[in-house]
Design an enzyme around this catalytic site. Structure first.
Site, PDB file in Angstrom:
ATOM      1  CD  GLU A   1      -3.479  22.681  25.916  1.00  0.00           C
ATOM      2  OE1 GLU A   1      -3.530  23.016  24.704  1.00  0.00           O
ATOM      3  OE2 GLU A   1      -3.390  23.482  26.853  1.00  0.00           O
TER       4      GLU A   1
ATOM      5  CG  HIS B   1      33.578  31.102  53.281  1.00  0.00           C
ATOM      6  ND1 HIS B   1      33.523  32.195  52.446  1.00  0.00           N
ATOM      7  CD2 HIS B   1      34.885  30.720  53.352  1.00  0.00           C
ATOM      8  CE1 HIS B   1      34.739  32.476  52.035  1.00  0.00           C
ATOM      9  NE2 HIS B   1      35.599  31.600  52.563  1.00  0.00           N
TER      10      HIS B   1
ATOM     11  N   GLY C   1      13.541  42.244  25.755  1.00  0.00           N
ATOM     12  CA  GLY C   1      12.948  41.758  26.986  1.00  0.00           C
ATOM     13  C   GLY C   1      13.593  40.437  27.365  1.00  0.00           C
TER      14      GLY C   1
END
Length: 450
Positions: free
Chosen positions: A33, A436, A177
């Site tokens: 890299e 909930h 997009g």
């Protein structure tokens, strides 16, 4: 010449995660890299944009504070601190990736590499490395519309806008997009007047039409102007601003802006790899691979954006895992046809599985039902009632798709992704107890509509 079991070119999410997984399985890896590790996602994509999204969320909360009894609030917005915070978070994560790559089985070469043949590469400094298996994970680069003025000062890509010095008064986004809409939403919250120009008839063309239409409406309510069927033709300098010329239903129109964001998609990063010398087949969409991510050349693989299958960081990671399992001959249950995706606008949009249009095109028998966030107690208490959950099931009631718009849907969609992987039916989902009050109850309520 240095030899390893695997050579990986590229240290984005696909590359570095694959290197780590390979090393955990006893394989020696050399990974190349020439930029900071983490790829587009960490350095100029997913992570920095999510930092911006958090700033936008805080600002929107302040603007709405009177709704919660907090009145006469005064504040200043220091955009320099926004950039500083983003950079600090990204730097910390890069440091973490570098630490993970400090493995005795991993050699991290901080240089670019190009192919000599199918199983050997040359680094920029001239060193030659060979391997039994080669994995290409070089990611993608921003596309640019081939129009006059596309390289004028003030015309930015998604990389450059992350380091912009100030919030533009007027921002024109070309492309509706994921990338374009996230930045449109963020800079709208930051105070920009935002106009989005999109060539297609709908925004988010890969999303379910119900979600795309509702998101466009929601963003419009926030003051974001979105023009579909807009063919951008030229960008010109206009005094100290930019004029974006476009055609719309036979009319000539323009948008004047301080800054233009070019967000028209991404292209596979295959330049400088020297693929032809190895005989690797590729097209304008990327390197061609089979279901195991193997190219036409044996023991040469391509993962992530560079193969053009699915340009998402998590797709790259799991494609890499599939490659290593294939190399090792290990059984693999990864479903690469079930990949959740999300858009971090406000409200968020998320999806997994088939859309309704896809079912129709395939002639597939299906049923779909919807539930609204405005009936969800947690969403109402949060002051975010805007949204919908849509579940698609096959003729046997097995869940094959889910499409959502609303608060934290990027997190909620993972529940449905897991259920699709396990071929869960809507009847089974309807009987699964949910806490909930929670936002995730929306998926259960939707299942109960069947």
């Amino acid at each position: 010449m240095m030899k390893s079991d695997i050579i990986i070119i590229g240290a984005g999410p696909g590359g570095y995660e694959t290197a780590i997984y390979a090393a955990r399985n006893g394989l020696s890896v050399t990974i190349f890299e020439n930029r900071k590790p983490g790829g587009t996602c960490l350095n100029e994509g997913c992570i920095p944009t999510k930092c911006f999204c958090r700033n936008a969320e805080i600002l929107d909360g302040i603007k709405d504070s009177a709704e919660y009894g907090v009145n006469d609030m005064a504040y200043t917005f220091d955009f320099g601190q926004v950039i500083e915070r983003k950079n600090r978070i990204v730097a910390g994560l890069i440091e973490g990736v570098e630490f993970l790559l400090k493995n005795k089985l991993i050699t991290f070469v901080k240089e670019a590499a190009s192919l000599i043949d199918a199983h050997s590469v040359r680094s920029v400094s001239g060193e030659i490395y060979s391997c039994d298996h080669l994995i290409i994970a070089t990611g993608s680069v921003s596309k640019n519309l081939p129009i006059p003025g596309n390289n004028l000062p003030g015309v930015l890509t998604s990389k450059e806008i992350l380091d912009i010095e100030k919030v533009p008064e007027n921002l024109c986004v070309i492309g509706a997009g994921v990338i374009g809409l996230e930045f449109a939403s963020v800079f709208n919250s930051f105070g920009s007047k935002v106009t989005v120009l999109e060539y297609a008839k709908e925004i988010l063309p890969n999303f379910d039409a119900d979600i795309s239409k509702r998101l466009k409406q929601a963003l419009g309510k926030k003051g974001i102007e979105i023009v579909n069927s807009a063919a951008v033709e030229e960008i010109r300098e206009n005094a100290d601003r930019l004029s974006v010329k476009y055609g719309y239903k036979g009319e000539n129109r323009e948008v004047v802006a301080d800054t233009v964001l070019m967000a028209v998609g991404r292209a596979a990063n295959v330049e400088s790899l020297n693929l032809d010398v190895a005989g690797i087949v590729y097209s304008s969409k990327g390197i061609v691979t089979d279901d195991n991510m193997e190219t036409n050349i044996s023991r040469v693989y391509a993962i992530g954006d560079v193969n053009g299958k699915c340009m998402l960081a998590h797709a790259a990671t799991f494609q890499g895992r599939k490659v290593i399992d294939h190399i090792l001959g290990k059984e693999n249950t990864i479903r690469l046809d079930i990949i959740p995706s999300a858009v971090f606008t406000r409200p968020e949009a998320a999806m997994v599985g088939c859309t309704e249009d896809e079912c129709k095109q395939q002639g597939r028998v299906y049923r779909s039902k919807k539930a609204m966030f405005r009936a969800n107690g947690k969403a109402l208490s949060m002051g975010e009632p805007e949204g919908i959950c849509k579940i698609i099931a096959d003729e046997d009631g097995v869940i094959i798709g889910c499409h959502m718009l609303g608060p934290h849907t990027a997190d909620i969609i993972q529940e449905i992704s897991a259920l699709i992987n396990r071929r869960t039916t809507v009847d089974e989902l309807s009987s699964m107890i949910h806490a909930h009050p929670t936002l995730s109850e929306i998926v259960q309520e939707c299942a109960r509509e069947f």
